[in-house]
Scaffold this motif. Structure first.
Motif, PDB file in Angstrom:
ATOM      1  N   LYS A  70      -5.874  -3.231   6.313  1.00 40.79           N
ATOM      2  CA  LYS A  70      -5.166  -3.193   7.581  1.00 40.79           C
ATOM      3  C   LYS A  70      -4.302  -4.414   7.975  1.00 40.79           C
ATOM      4  O   LYS A  70      -4.671  -5.408   7.776  1.00 40.79           O
ATOM      5  N   ASN A  71      -3.241  -4.002   8.442  1.00 39.38           N
ATOM      6  CA  ASN A  71      -2.087  -5.092   8.457  1.00 39.38           C
ATOM      7  C   ASN A  71      -1.769  -5.859   7.367  1.00 39.38           C
ATOM      8  O   ASN A  71      -1.436  -7.235   7.552  1.00 39.38           O
ATOM      9  N   ALA A  72      -1.735  -5.284   6.280  1.00 44.68           N
ATOM     10  CA  ALA A  72      -1.364  -5.850   5.050  1.00 44.68           C
ATOM     11  C   ALA A  72      -1.128  -5.069   3.760  1.00 44.68           C
ATOM     12  O   ALA A  72      -1.089  -3.702   3.878  1.00 44.68           O
ATOM     13  N   ASP A  73      -0.163  -5.474   2.933  1.00 41.34           N
ATOM     14  CA  ASP A  73       0.172  -4.544   1.890  1.00 41.34           C
ATOM     15  C   ASP A  73      -0.535  -5.153   0.567  1.00 41.34           C
ATOM     16  O   ASP A  73      -0.665  -6.445   0.455  1.00 41.34           O
ATOM     17  N   PHE A  74      -0.961  -4.235  -0.468  1.00 41.91           N
ATOM     18  CA  PHE A  74      -1.630  -4.638  -1.853  1.00 41.91           C
ATOM     19  C   PHE A  74      -0.557  -4.949  -2.436  1.00 41.91           C
ATOM     20  O   PHE A  74       0.651  -4.315  -2.483  1.00 41.91           O
ATOM     21  N   LYS A 115      -1.487   1.229  -3.933  1.00 43.20           N
ATOM     22  CA  LYS A 115      -2.204   2.060  -4.023  1.00 43.20           C
ATOM     23  C   LYS A 115      -1.479   3.617  -3.565  1.00 43.20           C
ATOM     24  O   LYS A 115      -0.777   3.763  -2.842  1.00 43.20           O
ATOM     25  N   LYS A 116      -1.871   4.696  -4.227  1.00 47.26           N
ATOM     26  CA  LYS A 116      -1.122   5.887  -4.162  1.00 47.26           C
ATOM     27  C   LYS A 116      -1.759   6.969  -3.665  1.00 47.26           C
ATOM     28  O   LYS A 116      -1.480   8.229  -3.281  1.00 47.26           O
ATOM     29  N   HIS A 117      -3.311   6.917  -3.560  1.00 46.76           N
ATOM     30  CA  HIS A 117      -4.243   7.871  -3.188  1.00 46.76           C
ATOM     31  C   HIS A 117      -4.735   7.729  -1.567  1.00 46.76           C
ATOM     32  O   HIS A 117      -5.134   6.597  -1.364  1.00 46.76           O
ATOM     33  N   ALA A 118      -4.626   8.914  -0.880  1.00 42.73           N
ATOM     34  CA  ALA A 118      -4.862   8.601   0.650  1.00 42.73           C
ATOM     35  C   ALA A 118      -6.558   8.377   0.779  1.00 42.73           C
ATOM     36  O   ALA A 118      -6.657   7.657   1.457  1.00 42.73           O
ATOM     37  N   SER A 119      -7.255   8.904  -0.324  1.00 44.62           N
ATOM     38  CA  SER A 119      -8.707   8.408  -0.224  1.00 44.62           C
ATOM     39  C   SER A 119      -8.898   6.928  -0.417  1.00 44.62           C
ATOM     40  O   SER A 119     -10.076   6.679  -0.296  1.00 44.62           O
ATOM     41  N   ASP A 120      -7.985   6.191  -1.065  1.00 43.37           N
ATOM     42  CA  ASP A 120      -8.268   4.949  -1.212  1.00 43.37           C
ATOM     43  C   ASP A 120      -8.187   3.994   0.082  1.00 43.37           C
ATOM     44  O   ASP A 120      -7.701   4.458   1.035  1.00 43.37           O
ATOM     45  N   ALA A 121      -9.091   2.993   0.233  1.00 41.57           N
ATOM     46  CA  ALA A 121      -9.475   2.283   1.449  1.00 41.57           C
ATOM     47  C   ALA A 121      -8.044   1.270   1.689  1.00 41.57           C
ATOM     48  O   ALA A 121      -8.119   0.158   1.003  1.00 41.57           O
ATOM     49  N   ASP A 122      -7.172   1.604   2.390  1.00 41.14           N
ATOM     50  CA  ASP A 122      -6.051   0.725   2.608  1.00 41.14           C
ATOM     51  C   ASP A 122      -6.395  -0.488   3.570  1.00 41.14           C
ATOM     52  O   ASP A 122      -7.167  -0.263   4.387  1.00 41.14           O
TER      53      ASP A 122
END
Length: 396
Positions: A20-24, A11-18
């Motif tokens: 926690k402790n994992a990478d998409f 994901k590239k947008h800070a508004s997206d729900a990242d």
């Protein structure tokens, strides 16, 4: 080049729900546009550069290769697709045989027939016919990779020999399930398995019972007697343990975590518990939703040790996963979120939280890769999301 219908990238947008402790890692969109009910990783931990992920929904099962190296490109490749010739089939479960020399993928669903796909040839190997209604869950025996357990809407669990296509044993009857069986899981020793269903019960059955052991041996050696008689299937009516004391509603998933059991109903929690032979001599864990006693059937005591809070999970047929080391628990909810816990950590806080802005539908199943580093989640909107856990959230 990525296969059609597969979207990959971070994901590239800070508004997206990242997470926690994992990478998409990737978002896979099955183009049948029907709910994806099952995801399952090939269980061999020595798979090399790729993990193989089966995805089942509608009348189709797809097999993807997931790169173990985080820098590899592409991260995901479509390798095989099995399409059932019955357009009315809807696949609810998928399970891999662990035997490297025989990579069999078992799928089952609404039609009540378990089908084994030989993934080396990409062709249907055998169809197992016997259930009287839909197959909801399946798992292979952890010691004998030819033996397959299937749980059905017909209130039974069946044990099959997937190589010789015979039904070894049927677990149903007088003290069996009284409604649809939704879940089945074999203990790592292969001595017992647990089943759970719409009758609110969790049951433990013996696979090491002498009659079952003898029938399993016969299923390999002489599946069809020379005089033409059918195979002598064993019928087991009495589980070793049965209790409705843990949940007050449908039990849609039960899995082993060592000698303990994990199970989930519609109560926004996953319970960790143990069959408790001394339950009549001590106070049980207090629960607001404690079910009423049954109609005279045996109701063995169960000691609830811990509850993992899972918000927005008050619908049924949502299955969680325990990793190969029986250390991590991952469970999803009806709004596309997945929580990951360390089952040995007494803290209540999850160690990982997985989310993607395009995943908002119910998570029907979650699974771990054999090295515990990847988590896949299957959703009602035909999407499968892949995440890589950070080292502190995965096995070292």
């Amino acid at each position: 080049m990525a296969p059609r219908g597969v979207t990959m990238g971070k994901k590239k947008h800070a508004s997206d729900a990242d997470p926690k402790n994992a990478d998409f890692v990737a978002l896979l969109s099955e183009d049948h546009r029907q709910p994806v009910y099952a995801v399952a990783f090939w269980p061999r931990s020595d798979a090399g550069a790729y993990h193989h992920l089966a995805v089942a929904g509608s009348n189709r099962a797809s097999v993807y290769a997931v790169a173990a190296d985080p820098e590899a490109s592409p991260a995901v490749e479509l390798r095989q697709v099995y399409v059932d010739n019955d357009d009315g089939e809807s696949l609810f479960c998928a399970a891999w045989s662990w035997r490297e020399e025989a990579p069999l993928l078992a799928v089952g669903g609404a039609r009540g027939v378990a089908k084994l796909v030989d993934c080396r040839s990409g062709r249907l190997d055998v169809a197992l016919v016997g259930h009287g209604n839909a197959i909801n869950d399946a798992c292979f025996h952890p010691v004998d990779g030819a033996l397959l357990l299937t749980a059905s809407k017909d209130e039974s669990v069946r044990l099959w020999n997937a190589r010789t296509a015979v039904c070894v044993a049927v677990f149903a009857g007088d003290r069996g399930h009284r409604d649809e069986v939704l879940s089945v899981d074999a203990h790592l020793t292969g001595a017992v398995f647990c089943s759970a269903g719409m009758d609110n019960t969790v049951k433990v059955w013996q696979l090491d019972a002498p009659a079952v052991v003898a029938a399993a041996a016969r299923s390999h050696e002489a599946p069809r007697p020379r005089d033409g008689r059918p195979f002598a299937t064993v019928f087991q009516q009495f589980p070793a343990f049965s209790s409705a004391a843990v949940h007050a509603n449908y039990v849609d998933c039960a899995r082993w975590a060592g000698s303990l059991l994990l199970s989930k109903s519609t109560g926004n929690a996953v319970a960790m518990w143990t069959p408790d032979p001394h339950g009549d001599k001590r106070s049980p864990v207090a629960r607001d939703d404690a079910p009423a006693k049954g109609d005279g059937d045996r109701d063995d005591a169960a000691l609830v040790l811990r509850q993992f809070h899972l918000p927005n999970a008050d619908i049924w047929f949502m299955r969680f996963s325990v990793d190969a080391r029986r250390r991590l628990l991952a469970a999803g909810n009806k709004v596309g979120r997945v929580l990951v816990w360390d089952v040995d950590d007494p803290k209540d806080a999850p160690l990982a939280y997985l989310a993607h802005p395009r995943c908002n539908a119910a998570v029907r199943q979650v699974c771990f890769s054999p090295d515990s580093r990847f988590v896949a989640l299957a959703c009602d909107d035909a999407q499968v999301a892949l995440f890589r856990l950070h080292p502190r959230g995965a096995a070292a």
